[in-house]
Design a protein around this motif. Structure first.
Motif, mmCIF file in Angstrom:
data_model
loop_
_atom_site.group_PDB
_atom_site.id
_atom_site.type_symbol
_atom_site.label_atom_id
_atom_site.label_comp_id
_atom_site.label_asym_id
_atom_site.label_seq_id
_atom_site.Cartn_x
_atom_site.Cartn_y
_atom_site.Cartn_z
ATOM 1 N N GLU A 44 88.121 38.089 -24.413
ATOM 2 C CA GLU A 44 87.396 39.209 -24.999
ATOM 3 C C GLU A 44 86.920 38.841 -26.405
ATOM 4 O O GLU A 44 87.440 37.931 -27.028
ATOM 5 N N VAL A 104 86.512 49.143 -38.197
ATOM 6 C CA VAL A 104 87.467 49.087 -37.102
ATOM 7 C C VAL A 104 87.406 47.696 -36.501
ATOM 8 O O VAL A 104 86.418 46.977 -36.666
ATOM 9 N N ASP A 106 88.042 47.136 -33.129
ATOM 10 C CA ASP A 106 87.775 47.261 -31.697
ATOM 11 C C ASP A 106 86.292 47.049 -31.441
ATOM 12 O O ASP A 106 85.458 47.850 -31.878
ATOM 13 N N SER A 108 84.543 47.522 -28.870
ATOM 14 C CA SER A 108 83.907 48.561 -28.062
ATOM 15 C C SER A 108 83.398 49.726 -28.906
ATOM 16 O O SER A 108 82.625 50.556 -28.430
#
Length: 123
Positions: A44, A104, A106, A108
């Motif tokens: 990822e 952030v 993340d 996504s």
């Protein structure tokens, strides 16, 4: 919409340096946070660093602290990633990303992405 274009990747020997650039265009006023991520095949996307347009607040992944520096030039709508003391494990495709607010890690949660630029560090 916001368009992001990365440049500056390439092949470098371990211990060397590279500087990546990310030029933003379009509705850039809608984005406060610019981030860099990297990805290797089968994995990822991993957070590398991020910066805010206003105030220049920064945040780094532990793996790059002290070696990488993120900066921005508001007049050029461009964000940079200076990478020093590169290691073979830094080899990846590096992506620039943008989101509206709050740093952030993340991937996504980022709304806009560039096409990526390959960084290869040889041992």
């Amino acid at each position: 919409q916001v368009q992001l274009v990365e440049s500056g990747g390439g092949l470098v020997q371990a211990g060397g340096s590279l500087r990546l650039s990310c030029a933003a265009s379009g509705r850039t006023f809608s984005t406060e946070v610019m981030g860099w991520f990297r990805q290797i095949p089968g994995k990822e996307r991993a957070f590398v660093a991020a910066i805010t347009w206003s105030g220049g607040r920064t945040y780094y992944a532990d793996s790059v602290k002290g070696r990488f520096t993120i900066s921005r030039d508001n007049s050029k709508n461009t964000v940079y990633l200076q990478m020093n003391s590169l290691k073979p494990e830094d080899t990846a495709i590096y992506y620039c990303a943008a989101r509206s607010f709050a740093i952030v890690v993340d991937a996504s949660l980022y709304n806009y992405w560039g096409q990526g630029t390959q960084v290869t560090v040889s041992s």
